[in-house]
Write a protein that holds these residues in place. Structure first.
Motif, mmCIF file in Angstrom:
data_model
loop_
_atom_site.group_PDB
_atom_site.id
_atom_site.type_symbol
_atom_site.label_atom_id
_atom_site.label_comp_id
_atom_site.label_asym_id
_atom_site.label_seq_id
_atom_site.Cartn_x
_atom_site.Cartn_y
_atom_site.Cartn_z
ATOM 1 N N ARG A 36 53.228 40.760 36.292
ATOM 2 C CA ARG A 36 52.828 41.770 35.274
ATOM 3 C C ARG A 36 51.099 42.634 36.190
ATOM 4 O O ARG A 36 50.762 41.476 36.488
ATOM 5 C CB ARG A 36 52.596 40.715 33.872
ATOM 6 C CG ARG A 36 51.780 41.754 32.851
ATOM 7 C CD ARG A 36 52.070 40.643 31.671
ATOM 8 N NE ARG A 36 52.999 40.032 31.213
ATOM 9 C CZ ARG A 36 54.076 38.989 31.793
ATOM 10 N NH1 ARG A 36 52.880 38.010 31.901
ATOM 11 N NH2 ARG A 36 54.844 38.737 30.949
ATOM 12 N N GLY A 37 51.142 43.399 36.308
ATOM 13 C CA GLY A 37 49.604 43.892 36.399
ATOM 14 C C GLY A 37 49.557 43.970 37.518
ATOM 15 O O GLY A 37 48.343 44.474 39.132
ATOM 16 N N LEU A 38 50.872 44.421 38.451
ATOM 17 C CA LEU A 38 51.273 44.831 40.024
ATOM 18 C C LEU A 38 50.155 45.479 40.234
ATOM 19 O O LEU A 38 49.652 45.110 41.431
ATOM 20 C CB LEU A 38 52.689 45.061 39.908
ATOM 21 C CG LEU A 38 52.727 45.240 41.704
ATOM 22 C CD1 LEU A 38 51.926 44.077 42.457
ATOM 23 C CD2 LEU A 38 53.921 45.487 41.643
ATOM 24 N N SER A 39 49.902 46.599 40.168
ATOM 25 C CA SER A 39 48.696 48.242 40.067
ATOM 26 C C SER A 39 47.912 47.267 40.104
ATOM 27 O O SER A 39 46.996 47.950 41.152
ATOM 28 C CB SER A 39 49.524 48.985 39.401
ATOM 29 O OG SER A 39 48.818 49.157 38.302
ATOM 30 N N LEU A 40 47.338 46.545 39.210
ATOM 31 C CA LEU A 40 45.409 45.882 38.732
ATOM 32 C C LEU A 40 45.765 45.707 40.252
ATOM 33 O O LEU A 40 44.203 45.091 40.575
ATOM 34 C CB LEU A 40 45.851 45.337 37.949
ATOM 35 C CG LEU A 40 45.573 46.013 36.366
ATOM 36 C CD1 LEU A 40 45.294 45.548 35.249
ATOM 37 C CD2 LEU A 40 44.316 47.449 37.001
ATOM 38 N N HIS A 41 46.431 44.708 40.677
ATOM 39 C CA HIS A 41 46.476 43.582 41.828
ATOM 40 C C HIS A 41 46.409 44.437 43.197
ATOM 41 O O HIS A 41 44.990 44.017 43.906
ATOM 42 C CB HIS A 41 47.210 42.616 41.692
ATOM 43 C CG HIS A 41 47.252 41.178 40.979
ATOM 44 N ND1 HIS A 41 46.702 40.405 41.212
ATOM 45 C CD2 HIS A 41 48.806 41.281 40.037
ATOM 46 C CE1 HIS A 41 46.810 39.344 39.758
ATOM 47 N NE2 HIS A 41 48.537 40.085 39.439
ATOM 48 N N LEU A 42 46.847 45.240 43.183
ATOM 49 C CA LEU A 42 46.935 46.577 44.251
ATOM 50 C C LEU A 42 45.585 46.786 44.024
ATOM 51 O O LEU A 42 44.998 47.064 45.606
ATOM 52 C CB LEU A 42 48.404 47.159 43.953
ATOM 53 C CG LEU A 42 49.210 46.371 45.097
ATOM 54 C CD1 LEU A 42 50.680 47.040 44.008
ATOM 55 C CD2 LEU A 42 49.550 45.701 45.987
ATOM 56 N N ASP A 43 45.080 47.152 43.259
ATOM 57 C CA ASP A 43 43.954 48.161 43.295
ATOM 58 C C ASP A 43 42.302 47.182 43.939
ATOM 59 O O ASP A 43 41.553 47.589 44.618
ATOM 60 C CB ASP A 43 43.463 48.528 41.337
ATOM 61 C CG ASP A 43 44.324 49.452 41.481
ATOM 62 O OD1 ASP A 43 44.948 50.540 42.282
ATOM 63 O OD2 ASP A 43 44.403 49.572 40.063
ATOM 64 N N ARG A 44 42.513 45.791 43.297
ATOM 65 C CA ARG A 44 41.752 44.529 43.509
ATOM 66 C C ARG A 44 41.331 44.372 45.031
ATOM 67 O O ARG A 44 40.975 44.449 45.278
ATOM 68 C CB ARG A 44 42.262 43.546 42.698
ATOM 69 C CG ARG A 44 41.288 42.597 43.336
ATOM 70 C CD ARG A 44 41.638 40.917 42.867
ATOM 71 N NE ARG A 44 40.836 40.899 41.771
ATOM 72 C CZ ARG A 44 41.667 39.716 40.880
ATOM 73 N NH1 ARG A 44 43.197 39.082 40.877
ATOM 74 N NH2 ARG A 44 41.141 39.696 40.203
ATOM 75 N N LEU A 45 43.291 44.379 45.422
ATOM 76 C CA LEU A 45 42.765 43.671 46.994
ATOM 77 C C LEU A 45 42.529 45.370 47.284
ATOM 78 O O LEU A 45 41.350 45.329 48.915
ATOM 79 C CB LEU A 45 44.597 43.652 47.631
ATOM 80 C CG LEU A 45 45.442 42.727 46.867
ATOM 81 C CD1 LEU A 45 46.871 42.955 47.352
ATOM 82 C CD2 LEU A 45 44.434 41.778 47.666
ATOM 83 N N VAL A 46 43.033 46.561 47.435
ATOM 84 C CA VAL A 46 42.051 47.413 48.026
ATOM 85 C C VAL A 46 40.519 47.298 48.138
ATOM 86 O O VAL A 46 39.450 47.956 48.630
ATOM 87 C CB VAL A 46 42.408 49.418 47.600
ATOM 88 C CG1 VAL A 46 42.193 49.922 47.998
ATOM 89 C CG2 VAL A 46 44.069 48.907 47.762
ATOM 90 N N ARG A 47 40.087 47.463 46.383
ATOM 91 C CA ARG A 47 38.793 47.487 46.062
ATOM 92 C C ARG A 47 37.996 46.332 46.819
ATOM 93 O O ARG A 47 36.736 46.903 48.059
ATOM 94 C CB ARG A 47 38.408 47.386 44.685
ATOM 95 C CG ARG A 47 36.902 46.879 44.399
ATOM 96 C CD ARG A 47 36.822 46.858 42.884
ATOM 97 N NE ARG A 47 37.201 45.543 42.491
ATOM 98 C CZ ARG A 47 38.772 45.493 41.578
ATOM 99 N NH1 ARG A 47 39.078 46.589 41.390
ATOM 100 N NH2 ARG A 47 38.387 43.707 41.624
#
Length: 261
Positions: A36-47
């Protein structure tokens, strides 16, 4: 299990995490191959990689490492992705510009856990918007709270504004049933962001003073590991363990579909 860039990690590669402890991470809950929220986790890692290392993290490559580590895993599991540079030198952290991706899998508990109690402390996390691996201060304060008879800590700004918990976001429900997210330096948690995307209940972000807590109808903690967890007490202020708005948040959160790896 632990893999660095898709391969079993070695002791030498892990030493800098213990000796230098510089990097950032995100934690996820995997349920039958979905997050759930995989794209948000990836956004966080990149940011966060831009902030911590000053370089762009390869999003697709990172996702491929996650997929490889999770391949064949069924049921519910905790998955943590840590980004760090094994070649970092404590004397020259400015030269740490080759971040690597460490993926750990571990068992995950039932969600949500029982209600928790918290003791307030005047404290602001360093780089509050970054989920970094420097957890000493948070764990020290959590330890102090537990030695005082509480489960965890709640952080309060010097001006009296409540911000967040030890490793979780904090929310409140007012007497009208509105969810209030504290307006203060906090980590933008993925679970909090997902909850804020729900159409109901009504939600706002506003300052919450420590002195305001007796007027709140309920309080809750939230992160990927715990979902929506009731907070039954902060200091000597008691809150109900169950509240219709908290149940609505739980139902809404569980209803958000996970992204398949």
């Amino acid at each position: 299990m632990a893999e660095l860039n898709g391969k079993p990690v070695t002791l030498d590669e892990l030493q800098c995490l213990a000796l230098t402890n510089y990097g950032h991470f995100t934690s996820m809950r995997m349920e039958d191959g979905t997050i759930r929220g995989l794209s948000l986790h990836l956004d966080r890692l990149v940011r966060d990689c831009r902030i911590v290392f000053g370089v762009e993290l390869d999003r697709e490559r990172t996702l491929s490492y996650i997929r490889k580590a999770a391949d064949g895993v069924t049921g519910i599991a905790g998955l943590r992705v840590t980004v760090f540079d094994p070649g970092i030198d404590m004397g020259r952290p400015s030269e740490a510009k080759d971040p690597q991706v460490l993926v750990n899998l571990r068992p995950a508990g039932a969600m949500p856990p029982p209600p928790l109690t918290a003791k307030s402390f005047t404290f602001t996390r360093d780089s509050a918007a970054v989920k970094h691996i420097g957890l000493h201060s948070q764990l020290r304060i959590r330890r102090d709270a537990q030695l005082a008879g509480f489960d965890d800590a709640v952080f309060v700004e010097p001006d009296g504004r409540v911000s967040e918990g030890g490793t979780w976001n904090l929310g409140f429900v007012d007497q009208d049933g509105t969810v209030i997210w504290p307006d203060a330096p906090v980590l933008p948690g993925t679970t909090m962001l997902l909850l804020q995307s729900l159409d109901a209940p009504k939600q706002v972000t506003a300052p919450v003073q420590l002195a305001d807590l007796p007027n709140m109808a309920a309080a809750f903690a939230t992160n990927t590991t715990i979902g929506v967890r009731s907070v039954s007490a902060i200091d000597d202020v008691q809150f109900p363990q169950d509240h219709p708005v908290l149940e609505a948040l739980r139902v809404g959160y569980v209803g958000i579909p996970g992204d398949r790896l």
